[in-house]
Design an enzyme around this catalytic site. Structure first.
Site, mmCIF file in Angstrom:
data_model
loop_
_atom_site.group_PDB
_atom_site.id
_atom_site.type_symbol
_atom_site.label_atom_id
_atom_site.label_comp_id
_atom_site.label_asym_id
_atom_site.label_seq_id
_atom_site.Cartn_x
_atom_site.Cartn_y
_atom_site.Cartn_z
ATOM 1 N N ASP A 175 8.950 -2.593 4.215
ATOM 2 C CA ASP A 175 8.810 -1.594 3.144
ATOM 3 C C ASP A 175 9.399 -0.231 3.514
ATOM 4 O O ASP A 175 8.925 0.810 3.043
ATOM 5 C CB ASP A 175 7.323 -1.419 2.748
ATOM 6 N N GLU A 176 10.426 -0.234 4.329
ATOM 7 C CA GLU A 176 11.039 1.034 4.746
ATOM 8 C C GLU A 176 11.868 1.653 3.624
ATOM 9 O O GLU A 176 12.162 2.858 3.658
ATOM 10 C CB GLU A 176 11.956 0.800 5.966
ATOM 11 N N LYS A 211 14.521 -0.597 2.140
ATOM 12 C CA LYS A 211 15.775 -1.343 2.294
ATOM 13 C C LYS A 211 16.479 -1.558 0.954
ATOM 14 O O LYS A 211 17.697 -1.382 0.843
ATOM 15 C CB LYS A 211 15.500 -2.695 2.972
ATOM 16 N N GLY A 235 9.426 -7.441 -1.165
ATOM 17 C CA GLY A 235 9.414 -6.709 -2.435
ATOM 18 C C GLY A 235 10.299 -5.504 -2.235
ATOM 19 O O GLY A 235 9.934 -4.577 -1.517
ATOM 20 N N HIS A 236 11.503 -5.558 -2.775
ATOM 21 C CA HIS A 236 12.486 -4.486 -2.568
ATOM 22 C C HIS A 236 12.650 -3.705 -3.865
ATOM 23 O O HIS A 236 13.071 -4.248 -4.879
ATOM 24 C CB HIS A 236 13.823 -5.067 -2.094
ATOM 25 N N THR A 237 12.320 -2.417 -3.809
ATOM 26 C CA THR A 237 12.298 -1.595 -5.026
ATOM 27 C C THR A 237 13.568 -0.774 -5.173
ATOM 28 O O THR A 237 14.033 -0.163 -4.210
ATOM 29 C CB THR A 237 11.095 -0.627 -4.965
ATOM 30 N N THR A 249 1.246 -12.762 2.774
ATOM 31 C CA THR A 249 1.418 -12.497 1.340
ATOM 32 C C THR A 249 0.998 -13.717 0.511
ATOM 33 O O THR A 249 1.036 -13.669 -0.711
ATOM 34 C CB THR A 249 2.893 -12.171 1.041
ATOM 35 N N GLN A 304 11.500 -7.757 5.367
ATOM 36 C CA GLN A 304 10.463 -7.388 6.342
ATOM 37 C C GLN A 304 11.021 -6.329 7.301
ATOM 38 O O GLN A 304 11.861 -5.550 6.895
ATOM 39 C CB GLN A 304 9.939 -8.626 7.097
ATOM 40 N N ALA A 360 4.631 -3.394 -3.151
ATOM 41 C CA ALA A 360 5.498 -3.534 -4.322
ATOM 42 C C ALA A 360 5.178 -4.815 -5.091
ATOM 43 O O ALA A 360 5.368 -4.889 -6.299
ATOM 44 C CB ALA A 360 6.964 -3.540 -3.884
ATOM 45 N N GLU A 364 -3.057 -1.965 -0.510
ATOM 46 C CA GLU A 364 -2.954 -0.642 0.096
ATOM 47 C C GLU A 364 -2.177 -0.760 1.407
ATOM 48 O O GLU A 364 -2.459 -1.652 2.219
ATOM 49 C CB GLU A 364 -4.374 -0.176 0.428
ATOM 50 N N LYS A 387 12.163 8.563 2.678
ATOM 51 C CA LYS A 387 10.885 9.157 2.276
ATOM 52 C C LYS A 387 10.537 10.444 3.023
ATOM 53 O O LYS A 387 9.361 10.754 3.204
ATOM 54 C CB LYS A 387 9.753 8.121 2.414
ATOM 55 N N SER A 388 11.561 11.175 3.465
ATOM 56 C CA SER A 388 11.269 12.435 4.143
ATOM 57 C C SER A 388 10.584 13.399 3.170
ATOM 58 O O SER A 388 9.785 14.241 3.581
ATOM 59 C CB SER A 388 12.543 13.049 4.706
HETATM 60 P P1 GDP Z 1 11.675 -2.309 0.977
HETATM 61 O O1 GDP Z 1 10.776 -3.491 0.978
HETATM 62 O O2 GDP Z 1 12.130 -1.925 2.345
HETATM 63 O O3 GDP Z 1 12.843 -2.438 0.032
HETATM 64 O O4 GDP Z 1 10.780 -1.094 0.449
HETATM 65 P P2 GDP Z 1 9.724 -1.138 -0.775
HETATM 66 O O5 GDP Z 1 10.473 -1.180 -2.045
HETATM 67 O O6 GDP Z 1 8.693 -2.170 -0.554
HETATM 68 O O7 GDP Z 1 8.989 0.247 -0.560
HETATM 69 C C1 GDP Z 1 9.661 1.455 -0.587
HETATM 70 C C2 GDP Z 1 9.048 2.325 -1.695
HETATM 71 O O8 GDP Z 1 9.435 3.657 -1.511
HETATM 72 C C3 GDP Z 1 9.507 1.944 -3.090
HETATM 73 O O9 GDP Z 1 8.491 2.221 -3.995
HETATM 74 C C4 GDP Z 1 10.696 2.884 -3.316
HETATM 75 O O10 GDP Z 1 10.942 3.150 -4.690
HETATM 76 C C5 GDP Z 1 10.218 4.109 -2.608
HETATM 77 N N1 GDP Z 1 11.258 4.961 -2.001
HETATM 78 C C6 GDP Z 1 12.417 4.583 -1.404
HETATM 79 N N2 GDP Z 1 13.034 5.658 -0.868
HETATM 80 C C7 GDP Z 1 12.244 6.733 -1.120
HETATM 81 C C8 GDP Z 1 12.325 8.128 -0.775
HETATM 82 O O11 GDP Z 1 13.230 8.587 -0.105
HETATM 83 N N3 GDP Z 1 11.297 8.912 -1.202
HETATM 84 C C9 GDP Z 1 10.255 8.429 -1.926
HETATM 85 N N4 GDP Z 1 9.304 9.269 -2.287
HETATM 86 N N5 GDP Z 1 10.154 7.139 -2.258
HETATM 87 C C10 GDP Z 1 11.119 6.293 -1.843
HETATM 88 P P1 IMO Z 2 9.685 -6.262 2.631
HETATM 89 O O1 IMO Z 2 10.969 -7.064 2.694
HETATM 90 C C1 IMO Z 2 5.783 -5.518 4.439
HETATM 91 C C2 IMO Z 2 3.732 -8.970 6.183
HETATM 92 C C3 IMO Z 2 2.452 -9.468 5.525
HETATM 93 C C4 IMO Z 2 1.727 -10.014 6.727
HETATM 94 C C5 IMO Z 2 2.831 -10.628 7.575
HETATM 95 C C6 IMO Z 2 3.032 -12.124 7.387
HETATM 96 O O2 IMO Z 2 9.300 -5.829 1.279
HETATM 97 O O3 IMO Z 2 9.739 -5.150 3.635
HETATM 98 P P2 IMO Z 2 4.042 -13.624 5.430
HETATM 99 O O4 IMO Z 2 3.650 -13.750 3.989
HETATM 100 O O5 IMO Z 2 5.454 -13.208 5.655
HETATM 101 O O6 IMO Z 2 3.684 -14.835 6.231
HETATM 102 O O7 IMO Z 2 3.100 -12.438 6.001
HETATM 103 O O8 IMO Z 2 4.026 -9.954 7.182
HETATM 104 N N1 IMO Z 2 4.907 -8.895 5.291
HETATM 105 C C7 IMO Z 2 5.425 -7.737 4.848
HETATM 106 N N2 IMO Z 2 5.007 -6.463 5.000
HETATM 107 N N3 IMO Z 2 6.924 -5.768 3.778
HETATM 108 C C8 IMO Z 2 7.373 -7.035 3.631
HETATM 109 O O9 IMO Z 2 8.587 -7.337 3.092
HETATM 110 C C9 IMO Z 2 6.583 -8.093 4.141
HETATM 111 N N4 IMO Z 2 6.716 -9.440 4.155
HETATM 112 C C10 IMO Z 2 5.687 -9.909 4.874
HETATM 113 O O10 IMO Z 2 1.765 -8.416 4.901
HETATM 114 O O11 IMO Z 2 1.159 -8.959 7.460
HETATM 115 MG MG MG Z 3 8.861 -4.081 0.332
#
Ligand code: GDP
Ligand code: IMO
Ligand code: MG
Length: 424
Positions: A16-17, A19, A43-45, A132, A225, A300, A305, A332-333
């Site tokens: 969830d960085e 990506k 879950g890539h947003t 998940t 991940q 996402a 939480e 997210k700085s």
């Molecule tokens: P991913 O799984 O690495 O693609 O990341 P996620 O989508 O799960 O989580 C990143 C969240 O941060 C999403 O809700 C994005 O819309 C949001 N996001 C991404 N970049 C930024 C940023 O620079 N600032 C803020 N406030 N939100 C961001």
């Molecule tokens: P993105 O691509 C954050 C975590 C789960 C759990 C562990 C194992 O959006 O960054 P799994 O269902 O893969 O067997 O769960 O990995 N996990 C993630 N955490 N972002 C993800 O994907 C994740 N995919 C799996 O919460 O701790």
């Molecule tokens: Mg994600």
């Protein structure tokens, strides 16, 4: 020979960085975008033009200019969830059928894999991973046990193969004493998903990818991940079941290591984790709650939480090392814009009292040693150039670059595609 190059973009923390956002931003520079591991646990947003999309199995390059996107052999695919995701995108006007290619060698997540996921978690009691629930572990287990079903299998005698695999799973589920499930409805949708999959190009993606490279075109690989969830290098056993690191792109797409060019390491300006397992810099106080609130740190896909804490540079340095990161991208700085003080972990104090900057085998009992930085206290969300960055922020990123011995090439200051500063 004129060959194209492969760049890899991946998460350096616990997922969830951000990506998805960066893949979307970088896609115009590439001809093809490919996912190499993971599945609907991701879950890539992405946000642009006032719309928000969450992608799970479909690569995040799907929105930019008709590029080919590939779901590689290293991915595990759930046909029912894929159908739902693809149909939603088609409804919002994005045509996928000709330019979303799926590897024959990608493994299928069966409904019984999801039941097995739940059954195994239940059997672990308080030691559960907090997966998940998407059947990721059991599907990769079948792959490695040489008992899996692949996308290529749907093209012939599929029902027969499916029933044989299902029967095996039902025995495993029964042996775990797990009875609380009914897959009748799910199975129907899943089979519809199988038929739906057949409308997409089902390809030998490793051959296609290498042809693309030979023709001088460039590929961006999208990780799912994060490095701390890698099955070899993450916080085992609280990890996912695939190799999330850069080498995973070679295996999950059939690319020679000598083809890899840039490795983009994505990090948040702080750190989050979903699910169970150690997290040295986790904050249990109001600062953690404030980060969660300002950063909207809720899953996402699952809405869970996310646990929040300060940036851990010992952990990040390790991730930079195992991935061979060539450029960092900090996300997210903006979430830290209002903080008086920012902290970053620069060493671990171990149980025996010694202090180290090397990432240890176990991180359960380490105590983070922090360095404090003066907050920049400036709303940066509308900035368009790095020249506008306040001095305190410049100092913070200079320290990170120095510690991690890697340049930060892009800084993200908000969720929208436009809120991205590419540094000179
Ligand atoms: P991913 O799984 O690495 O693609 O990341 P996620 O989508 O799960 O989580 C990143 C969240 O941060 C999403 O809700 C994005 O819309 C949001 N996001 C991404 N970049 C930024 C940023 O620079 N600032 C803020 N406030 N939100 C961001
Ligand atoms: P993105 O691509 C954050 C975590 C789960 C759990 C562990 C194992 O959006 O960054 P799994 O269902 O893969 O067997 O769960 O990995 N996990 C993630 N955490 N972002 C993800 O994907 C994740 N995919 C799996 O919460 O701790
Ligand atoms: Mg994600």
């Amino acid at each position: 020979m004129n060959t194209g190059k492969v760049d890899v973009l991946l998460g350096l923390q616990w997922g969830d960085e951000g990506k998805g956002k960066v893949v979307d931003v970088l896609t115009p520079k590439y001809d093809v975008v490919a996912r190499f591991q993971g599945g609907p646990n991701a879950g890539h947003t992405l946000e642009f033009e006032g719309q928000k999309y969450v992608l799970r199995s479909i690569p995040s390059g799907i929105f930019q200019g008709g590029k080919v996107n590939i779901i590689g052999n290293g991915v595990v695919l759930a046909p029912d969830l894929f159908m739902q995701e693809a149909k939603d995108l088609e409804k919002s006007g994005h045509d996928l059928k000709s330019r979303l290619h799926i590897s024959k060698k990608a493994h299928l997540i069966m409904p019984t894999h999801r039941v097995l996921d739940a059954a195994i978690e239940a059997s672990k009691g308080k030691n559960k991973v907090g997966t998940t629930g998407k059947g990721i572990g059991p599907t990769y287990t079948d792959k490695v046990s040489r008992t899996g079903l692949r996308v290529g299998d749907i093209l012939e005698n599929f029902q027969e193969k499916y029933e044989a695999h299902k029967a095996l799973h039902l025995k495993q589920i029964a042996s775990l004493g797990y009875t609380d499930f009914d897959i009748t409805e799910v199975e129907k949708t899943w089979m519809e998903g199988i038929e739906y999959l057949k409308q997409f190009p089902i390809v030998d993606s490793e051959v296609e990818i290498n042809k693309v490279l030979r023709s001088g075109k460039n590929i961006l690989c999208e990780g799912a991940q994060g490095t701390m969830l890698d099955v070899d290098f993450g916080s085992y056993p609280f990890v996912t079941s695939s190799n999330t690191i850069c080498a995973g792109a070679c295996i999950g797409l059939g690319i020679g290591p000598n083809r890899i060019g840039n490795v983009y390491g994505i990090m948040k300006a702080y750190c989050t984790r979903v699910g169970a397992g150690p997290f040295p810099t986790e904050l249990f106080d109001e600062t953690g709650a404030k980060i969660r609130d300002l950063g909207h740190e809720y899953g996402a896909v699952t809405g869970r939480e996310r646990r929040c804490g300060w940036c851990d540079l010992v952990q990040l340095k390790y991730s930079v090392m195992v991935n061979g990161v060539t450029e960092l991208i900090m996300m997210k700085s903006d979430v830290l814009d209002g903080f008086d003080t920012i902290k970053a972990c620069v060493a671990y104090k171990l149980k025996d009292g010694s202090v180290t900057t090397d990432f240890p085998y176990e991180i359960d009992d380490v105590e983070p040693v922090y360095k404090e930085f003066k907050g920049w206290k400036t709303d940066m969300t509308q900035f368009t150039s790095e020249d506008q960055f306040p001095q305190e922020f410049k100092d913070y990123i200079a320290f990170l670059e120095d510690f991690l011995e890697t340049r930060i090439g892009i800084i993200s200051i908000g969720p929208d595609r436009e809120q991205t500063i590419v540094r000179k």
